[in-house]
Design a protein around this motif. Structure first.
Motif, PDB file in Angstrom:
ATOM      1  N   THR A 109      19.713  16.650 -31.895  1.00  0.00           N
ATOM      2  CA  THR A 109      19.961  17.774 -32.791  1.00  0.00           C
ATOM      3  C   THR A 109      20.970  18.668 -32.074  1.00  0.00           C
ATOM      4  O   THR A 109      21.291  18.418 -30.911  1.00  0.00           O
ATOM      5  CB  THR A 109      18.639  18.519 -33.131  1.00  0.00           C
ATOM      6  OG1 THR A 109      18.923  19.651 -33.964  1.00  0.00           O
ATOM      7  CG2 THR A 109      17.915  19.007 -31.877  1.00  0.00           C
ATOM      8  N   GLU A 111      21.313  22.455 -32.033  1.00  0.00           N
ATOM      9  CA  GLU A 111      21.186  23.918 -31.960  1.00  0.00           C
ATOM     10  C   GLU A 111      21.915  24.503 -30.741  1.00  0.00           C
ATOM     11  O   GLU A 111      22.634  25.500 -30.842  1.00  0.00           O
ATOM     12  CB  GLU A 111      19.696  24.340 -31.891  1.00  0.00           C
ATOM     13  CG  GLU A 111      18.965  24.384 -33.225  1.00  0.00           C
ATOM     14  CD  GLU A 111      18.511  23.010 -33.713  1.00  0.00           C
ATOM     15  OE1 GLU A 111      18.656  22.028 -32.946  1.00  0.00           O
ATOM     16  OE2 GLU A 111      18.031  22.901 -34.855  1.00  0.00           O
ATOM     17  N   ARG A 140      16.858   9.713 -31.424  1.00  0.00           N
ATOM     18  CA  ARG A 140      15.529  10.159 -30.988  1.00  0.00           C
ATOM     19  C   ARG A 140      14.743   8.916 -30.624  1.00  0.00           C
ATOM     20  O   ARG A 140      14.595   8.012 -31.450  1.00  0.00           O
ATOM     21  CB  ARG A 140      14.807  10.936 -32.094  1.00  0.00           C
ATOM     22  CG  ARG A 140      15.495  12.260 -32.386  1.00  0.00           C
ATOM     23  CD  ARG A 140      14.785  13.085 -33.443  1.00  0.00           C
ATOM     24  NE  ARG A 140      15.605  14.259 -33.738  1.00  0.00           N
ATOM     25  CZ  ARG A 140      15.338  15.145 -34.684  1.00  0.00           C
ATOM     26  NH1 ARG A 140      14.251  15.018 -35.425  1.00  0.00           N
ATOM     27  NH2 ARG A 140      16.137  16.179 -34.877  1.00  0.00           N
ATOM     28  N   GLU A 142      12.007   7.527 -30.745  1.00  0.00           N
ATOM     29  CA  GLU A 142      10.701   7.555 -31.409  1.00  0.00           C
ATOM     30  C   GLU A 142       9.770   6.527 -30.771  1.00  0.00           C
ATOM     31  O   GLU A 142      10.206   5.419 -30.443  1.00  0.00           O
ATOM     32  CB  GLU A 142      10.865   7.203 -32.896  1.00  0.00           C
ATOM     33  CG  GLU A 142      11.848   8.070 -33.669  1.00  0.00           C
ATOM     34  CD  GLU A 142      11.176   9.294 -34.271  1.00  0.00           C
ATOM     35  OE1 GLU A 142       9.937   9.400 -34.189  1.00  0.00           O
ATOM     36  OE2 GLU A 142      11.904  10.149 -34.814  1.00  0.00           O
ATOM     37  N   MET A 150      14.188   4.439 -42.336  1.00  0.00           N
ATOM     38  CA  MET A 150      13.442   5.671 -42.634  1.00  0.00           C
ATOM     39  C   MET A 150      12.957   6.374 -41.370  1.00  0.00           C
ATOM     40  O   MET A 150      12.940   7.590 -41.300  1.00  0.00           O
ATOM     41  CB  MET A 150      12.269   5.345 -43.540  1.00  0.00           C
ATOM     42  CG  MET A 150      12.764   4.765 -44.828  1.00  0.00           C
ATOM     43  SD  MET A 150      12.430   5.840 -46.164  1.00  0.00           S
ATOM     44  CE  MET A 150      10.770   5.360 -46.436  1.00  0.00           C
ATOM     45  N   GLY A 152      14.201   5.682 -37.922  1.00  0.00           N
ATOM     46  CA  GLY A 152      15.019   4.945 -36.974  1.00  0.00           C
ATOM     47  C   GLY A 152      15.037   5.679 -35.655  1.00  0.00           C
ATOM     48  O   GLY A 152      14.439   6.754 -35.498  1.00  0.00           O
ATOM     49  N   GLU A 280       9.903  12.859 -46.060  1.00  0.00           N
ATOM     50  CA  GLU A 280      10.658  14.077 -45.763  1.00  0.00           C
ATOM     51  C   GLU A 280      12.142  13.743 -45.707  1.00  0.00           C
ATOM     52  O   GLU A 280      12.582  13.023 -44.823  1.00  0.00           O
ATOM     53  CB  GLU A 280      10.176  14.629 -44.422  1.00  0.00           C
ATOM     54  CG  GLU A 280      10.898  15.875 -44.001  1.00  0.00           C
ATOM     55  CD  GLU A 280      10.746  16.144 -42.503  1.00  0.00           C
ATOM     56  OE1 GLU A 280       9.633  16.020 -41.969  1.00  0.00           O
ATOM     57  OE2 GLU A 280      11.776  16.466 -41.883  1.00  0.00           O
ATOM     58  N   HIS A 283      14.739  19.301 -43.975  1.00  0.00           N
ATOM     59  CA  HIS A 283      13.851  20.250 -43.300  1.00  0.00           C
ATOM     60  C   HIS A 283      14.698  21.443 -42.873  1.00  0.00           C
ATOM     61  O   HIS A 283      15.742  21.265 -42.246  1.00  0.00           O
ATOM     62  CB  HIS A 283      13.215  19.568 -42.080  1.00  0.00           C
ATOM     63  CG  HIS A 283      11.980  20.257 -41.584  1.00  0.00           C
ATOM     64  ND1 HIS A 283      11.038  19.639 -40.812  1.00  0.00           N
ATOM     65  CD2 HIS A 283      11.527  21.516 -41.767  1.00  0.00           C
ATOM     66  CE1 HIS A 283      10.047  20.485 -40.532  1.00  0.00           C
ATOM     67  NE2 HIS A 283      10.338  21.634 -41.094  1.00  0.00           N
ATOM     68  N   PHE A 285      14.861  25.527 -41.209  1.00  0.00           N
ATOM     69  CA  PHE A 285      14.178  26.393 -40.255  1.00  0.00           C
ATOM     70  C   PHE A 285      14.918  27.720 -40.142  1.00  0.00           C
ATOM     71  O   PHE A 285      16.148  27.750 -40.088  1.00  0.00           O
ATOM     72  CB  PHE A 285      14.206  25.798 -38.843  1.00  0.00           C
ATOM     73  CG  PHE A 285      13.639  24.418 -38.731  1.00  0.00           C
ATOM     74  CD1 PHE A 285      12.348  24.216 -38.273  1.00  0.00           C
ATOM     75  CD2 PHE A 285      14.406  23.302 -39.068  1.00  0.00           C
ATOM     76  CE1 PHE A 285      11.829  22.932 -38.149  1.00  0.00           C
ATOM     77  CE2 PHE A 285      13.893  22.016 -38.941  1.00  0.00           C
ATOM     78  CZ  PHE A 285      12.598  21.830 -38.482  1.00  0.00           C
ATOM     79  N   GLY A 317      18.271  14.168 -43.961  1.00  0.00           N
ATOM     80  CA  GLY A 317      18.275  12.819 -43.403  1.00  0.00           C
ATOM     81  C   GLY A 317      19.130  11.902 -44.258  1.00  0.00           C
ATOM     82  O   GLY A 317      18.645  11.284 -45.196  1.00  0.00           O
TER      83      GLY A 317
HETATM   84  C1  P5A Z   1      17.403  20.910 -38.664  1.00  0.00           C
HETATM   85  C2  P5A Z   1      18.825  20.506 -38.497  1.00  0.00           C
HETATM   86  C3  P5A Z   1      16.085  19.249 -37.293  1.00  0.00           C
HETATM   87  O1  P5A Z   1      16.435  18.440 -36.464  1.00  0.00           O
HETATM   88  N1  P5A Z   1      17.804  20.706 -36.394  1.00  0.00           N
HETATM   89  C4  P5A Z   1      19.080  20.531 -37.020  1.00  0.00           C
HETATM   90  C5  P5A Z   1      16.729  20.626 -37.362  1.00  0.00           C
HETATM   91  N2  P5A Z   1      15.145  19.014 -38.203  1.00  0.00           N
HETATM   92  S1  P5A Z   1      14.324  17.642 -38.366  1.00  0.00           S
HETATM   93  O2  P5A Z   1      13.320  17.874 -39.348  1.00  0.00           O
HETATM   94  O3  P5A Z   1      13.836  17.224 -37.098  1.00  0.00           O
HETATM   95  O4  P5A Z   1      15.311  16.541 -38.872  1.00  0.00           O
HETATM   96  C6  P5A Z   1      16.040  16.748 -40.077  1.00  0.00           C
HETATM   97  C7  P5A Z   1      15.943  15.560 -40.988  1.00  0.00           C
HETATM   98  O5  P5A Z   1      16.406  14.389 -40.348  1.00  0.00           O
HETATM   99  C8  P5A Z   1      15.708  13.260 -40.814  1.00  0.00           C
HETATM  100  N3  P5A Z   1      15.105  12.524 -39.677  1.00  0.00           N
HETATM  101  C9  P5A Z   1      15.160  11.191 -39.515  1.00  0.00           C
HETATM  102  N4  P5A Z   1      15.729  10.223 -40.258  1.00  0.00           N
HETATM  103  C10 P5A Z   1      15.603   8.936 -39.829  1.00  0.00           C
HETATM  104  N5  P5A Z   1      14.949   8.586 -38.718  1.00  0.00           N
HETATM  105  C11 P5A Z   1      14.361   9.529 -37.926  1.00  0.00           C
HETATM  106  N6  P5A Z   1      13.743   9.166 -36.808  1.00  0.00           N
HETATM  107  C12 P5A Z   1      14.455  10.900 -38.318  1.00  0.00           C
HETATM  108  N7  P5A Z   1      14.009  12.071 -37.807  1.00  0.00           N
HETATM  109  C13 P5A Z   1      14.415  13.050 -38.647  1.00  0.00           C
HETATM  110  C14 P5A Z   1      14.625  13.759 -41.754  1.00  0.00           C
HETATM  111  O6  P5A Z   1      15.044  13.611 -43.083  1.00  0.00           O
HETATM  112  C15 P5A Z   1      14.511  15.220 -41.387  1.00  0.00           C
HETATM  113  O7  P5A Z   1      14.103  16.016 -42.481  1.00  0.00           O
END
Ligand code: P5A
Length: 437
Positions: A109, A111, A140, A142, A150, A152, A280, A283, A285, A317
């Motif tokens: 991310t 920020e 990330r 994960e 979805m 990844g 989701e 998102h 904030f 996402g």
């Molecule tokens: C908001 C923007 C953030 O990272 N920082 C910058 C804040 N938010 S979040 O909720 O963690 O991620 C934002 C959106 O990214 C998608 N997402 C993912 N898509 C695919 N694989 C993943 N592992 C993954 N993680 C997050 C989601 O749609 C999420 O709402």
């Protein structure tokens, strides 16, 4: 595009590793290929859809007044040490060293980086409000990457960041984003419900997730039954209409919806609640001065004081949406793309390749559709009609146009709506007219 010239490695059988329908269909339709756990190569069809999603996101961000930038995927750890998140982020962060043994990372991310860009260039309240976004790959690590694109490890996100002088102004920025997100998702032909949410490692006290309902969703959701019947198309409201924005925001965040039981007990007394599962897709904030304070991103007020700027961050996402939309829109035969993000508008099928008249009629129809600016995928291969129909249903284009020798004799072609399944026997001319309309 002629299918004979298109790289679309479809699979006949269901891949074993795919647990959910979107993952199965994305592999079977040749949209992506996994290269390592949670990391995908995007093949032409998948990329086309993802680009259409990104285009809608971009258009709506620009319409709201945000500026597009592009930050790198690789970041220096120094910025994250300043904010304190280098230690906090834990094992999800992919940490690397360059040849000088400097700590770097693949950004999960942005920020910190955007806060650094802001403090380098902006110093006065006169330059506010400001809103910057980019569409960039994130990583990330994960624990359990799954469900294809979805969840990844490498994924494409639109992340936006707002900068304001006061908390009140930051709330206005938040409400603008809120409206733009409702518009963005409606344009993709999906219903996204905003829900009060926890903030996790991003921080702050005001946060909403945007969730599309699907049985395979990872989050359990609790929502007022009203949402189920509601049309979530956003009203025709100007981003300058501050009162209208706040009214719309209040109106929607009264209708109860949340992603955890705690919020349910606090706020949902007397509401008819439906429990469902959701994905989701966005998102947002508001976290005030969480980053600007430690990173000293300050602005001068009109009476000469230096104060930390108020910030928020807003994610969509983009790659997840490709799978999420399939989860929300498919049947037992394949994908059903909403018109706005369909990779092609029409699938044209030549049912008898070896019949010269039939092939000529198809070639003509193809030329006419292209001339009219219609995006068409033309199955011109030497294959049986049955397998062509099956394949076209799997790929899920909104309209199908099948041309065979029998119909041509009678002067008709078969025109099918993928979503409703409705079939029409019409003249080629009137089918072309309908499509061009
Ligand atoms: C908001 C923007 C953030 O990272 N920082 C910058 C804040 N938010 S979040 O909720 O963690 O991620 C934002 C959106 O990214 C998608 N997402 C993912 N898509 C695919 N694989 C993943 N592992 C993954 N993680 C997050 C989601 O749609 C999420 O709402």
């Amino acid at each position: 595009m002629r299918l004979s010239r298109y790289f679309i490695p479809t699979l006949r059988d269901n891949p074993k590793e795919a647990e959910i329908v979107s993952h199965r269909y994305m592999l079977r339709a040749g949209m992506v290929q996994q290269t390592s756990a949670g990391i995908y190569a995007w093949l032409p069809l998948g990329l086309k859809v993802m680009n259409k999603i990104a285009d809608i996101v971009r258009e709506e961000q620009d319409a709201m007044g945000a500026n597009e930038v592009l930050m790198p995927t690789i970041q220096s750890a120094d910025l994250w040490k300043e904010s304190g998140r280098y230690d906090d982020y834990g094992a999800e962060m992919l940490r690397i060293q360059d040849r000088g043994e400097r700590d770097m990372l693949f950004g999960p991310t942005n920020e910190e980086m955007i806060t650094d860009i802001f403090r380098t260039h902006v110093g006065s309240y006169k330059q506010l409000p400001m809103n910057l976004y980019h569409i960039q790959w994130k990583f990330r690590d994960e624990i359990r990457p799954r469900f294809g694109v979805m969840r990844g490890r490498e994924f494409l996100m639109k992340d936006g960041y707002s900068f304001d002088l006061t908390h009140e102004d930051a709330v206005i920025a938040y409400q603008k984003i809120f409206l733009s997100y409702m518009r963005t998702f409606a344009r993709m032909g999906i219903k996204a419900i905003p829900m009060r949410a926890d903030t996790g490692p991003i921080g702050g006290d005001l946060s909403h997730e945007f969730i599309i309902l699907a049985d395979t969703g990872e989050s359990e959701v609790f929502a007022d039954k009203k949402w189920m019947e509601m049309d979530t198309t956003a009203p025709d409201l100007s981003y300058d209409d501050i009162d209208g924005l706040s009214e719309y925001f209040k109106e929607l965040t009264n209708i109860y919806a949340a992603t955890d039981e705690m919020h349910k007990e606090e706020n949902a007394q007397g509401v008819d609640i439906v429990t469902a599962r959701g994905i989701e897709v966005g998102h947002i904030f508001n976290f005030g001065t969480k980053y600007s304070d430690p990173m000293k991103a300050t602005v001068q007020t009109n009476d000469g004081k230096q104060i930390p700027v108020h910030m928020g961050s807003y994610g969509i996402g983009v790659s997840r949406l490709v799978g999420g939309i399939i989860e929300a829109s498919h049947d037992e035969n394949g994908i059903i793309w909403p018109e706005e993000i369909a990779p092609f508008h029409v699938g044209l099928m030549n049912l008898r390749f070896r019949d010269d008249a039939c092939t000529k009629a198809c070639d003509d129809a193809y030329a006419k559709l292209q001339e009219a600016g219609v995006e068409v995928l033309y199955d011109d291969r030497d294959e049986g009609a049955g397998s062509k129909f099956k394949n076209m249903d799997l790929i899920g284009l909104p309209w199908q146009l099948a041309i065979g020798p029998k119909g041509l004799e009678a002067g008709t072609v078969e025109f099918k709506n993928r979503k409703t399944g409705e079939k029409m026997e019409v003249s080629l001319e009137s089918a072309l007219e309908k499509i061009v309309d």
